[in-house]
Design a protein around this motif. Structure first.
Motif, short mmCIF file in Angstrom:
data_model
loop_
_atom_site.label_atom_id
_atom_site.label_comp_id
_atom_site.label_asym_id
_atom_site.label_seq_id
_atom_site.Cartn_x
_atom_site.Cartn_y
_atom_site.Cartn_z
N ASP A 49 23.27 -0.20 -35.75
CA ASP A 49 24.20 -1.02 -34.98
C ASP A 49 24.63 -0.33 -33.68
N MET A 50 24.53 0.99 -33.64
CA MET A 50 24.83 1.74 -32.42
C MET A 50 23.63 1.77 -31.46
N ASP A 79 17.09 6.37 -29.14
CA ASP A 79 17.67 5.12 -28.67
C ASP A 79 16.61 4.04 -28.56
N THR A 80 16.98 2.88 -28.04
CA THR A 80 16.05 1.75 -27.98
C THR A 80 14.90 1.99 -27.02
N ASN A 81 15.02 2.99 -26.14
CA ASN A 81 13.94 3.35 -25.22
C ASN A 81 13.04 4.46 -25.78
N GLY A 82 13.33 4.88 -27.00
CA GLY A 82 12.52 5.93 -27.62
C GLY A 82 12.92 7.33 -27.21
N LYS A 83 14.07 7.47 -26.55
CA LYS A 83 14.54 8.79 -26.12
C LYS A 83 15.32 9.45 -27.25
N THR A 84 15.06 10.73 -27.48
CA THR A 84 15.80 11.48 -28.48
C THR A 84 17.23 11.70 -28.00
N VAL A 85 18.20 11.26 -28.80
CA VAL A 85 19.60 11.40 -28.41
C VAL A 85 20.39 12.29 -29.38
N GLU A 119 31.55 8.41 -32.72
CA GLU A 119 31.08 7.62 -33.85
C GLU A 119 29.68 8.03 -34.27
N LEU A 120 28.79 8.28 -33.30
CA LEU A 120 27.43 8.71 -33.64
C LEU A 120 27.46 10.10 -34.26
N CYS A 121 28.22 11.00 -33.69
CA CYS A 121 28.29 12.37 -34.21
C CYS A 121 28.72 12.37 -35.67
N THR A 122 29.80 11.66 -35.96
CA THR A 122 30.32 11.68 -37.32
C THR A 122 29.39 10.95 -38.30
#
Length: 232
Positions: A24-25, A73-79, A148-151
């Motif tokens: 969802d993120m 992410d949606t572009n395939g980049k490592t986040v 939110e992503l970190c946790t």
């Protein structure tokens, strides 16, 4: 400590909820036990070598004792990425952790000089015995660095480690400025202890005094059940 999970269905459902929250993120998670590949990905993104604790050149890793996770992410980049390793040891975390870490730095010819040989005698880690899971290498892209992503990403690794290994303890190290802000609790660790490791010459990227964060097997089962309950 008892074997098995008290409520395995709740744990699995909590795991699924965390995975959906990250979708969802706008991120997708992949998990692998190829730690050599992890070292390559980390070096490409962070421009420096992986820590000795996750260096495939000096550790014997396989699908039974390690995994790492990558968020794209949606572009395939490592986040984001992180890693976990299982160590089967029959001694106290307080006795084992410092010797283990310093030994790995020595093997890689890196200088790390502790200021104390043992952790404080009243440390709760004096009561903790293996098997242990070490959780580290947590990184979030600063352009995607939402709490939110970190946790959620951290909790996903903790619950994955619980399902895969059912360890007595999952532990990690964190710098004081982050631990003092309560980040570790939001990441899924209900406990943090100051001054676990103290260094005269700290490893690269570490504080001279490091917090240990930890979650017991029961803590992690509670976490997964809480996630399931709040999302029901």
């Amino acid at each position: 400590m008892r074997s098995g999970l008290r409520d395995p269905i709740a744990v699995v459902k909590g795991h699924q909820i965390l995975e959906q929250q990250m979708r969802d993120m706008g991120v997708e998670i992949t998990t692998s036990s190829d730690m050599q590949r992890f070292g390559e990905v980390r070096k490409t993104i962070r421009r420096c070598a992986v820590s000795p604790m996750f260096d495939a050149a000096i550790n014997s890793f396989d699908e039974e004792n390690s995994f790492w996770m990558e968020a794209k992410d949606t572009n395939g980049k490592t986040v984001a990425f992180q890693a976990c390793r299982l160590d089967i040891v029959d001694c106290k975390l307080s006795e084992w952790a410092l010797r283990w870490m310093v030994g790995l730095y020595v093997i890689r010819s890196e200088l790390a000089v502790p200021a104390q040989i043992m952790v404080p005698p009243d440390s709760v880690t004096q009561e903790m015995r293996g098997p242990f899971v070490y959780h580290g290498e947590m990184w979030i892209d600063r352009n995607f660095r939402i709490e939110e992503l970190c946790t959620t990403f951290s909790r996903y690794a903790l619950v994955t480690a619980l399902i895969k290994w059912q360890p007595n303890v999952v532990w990690g190290l964190i710098v004081s400025k982050l631990a003092s802000r309560g980040l570790t609790i939001r990441m899924g660790y209900p406990h943090a202890e100051r001054g676990f490791l103290k260094w005269n010459i700290p490893p690269k990227g570490a504080d001279t005094s490091e917090y240990v964060t930890f979650a017991t097997k029961s803590d992690l089962e509670f976490l997964a059940n809480e996630i399931k309950t709040t999302q029901s």
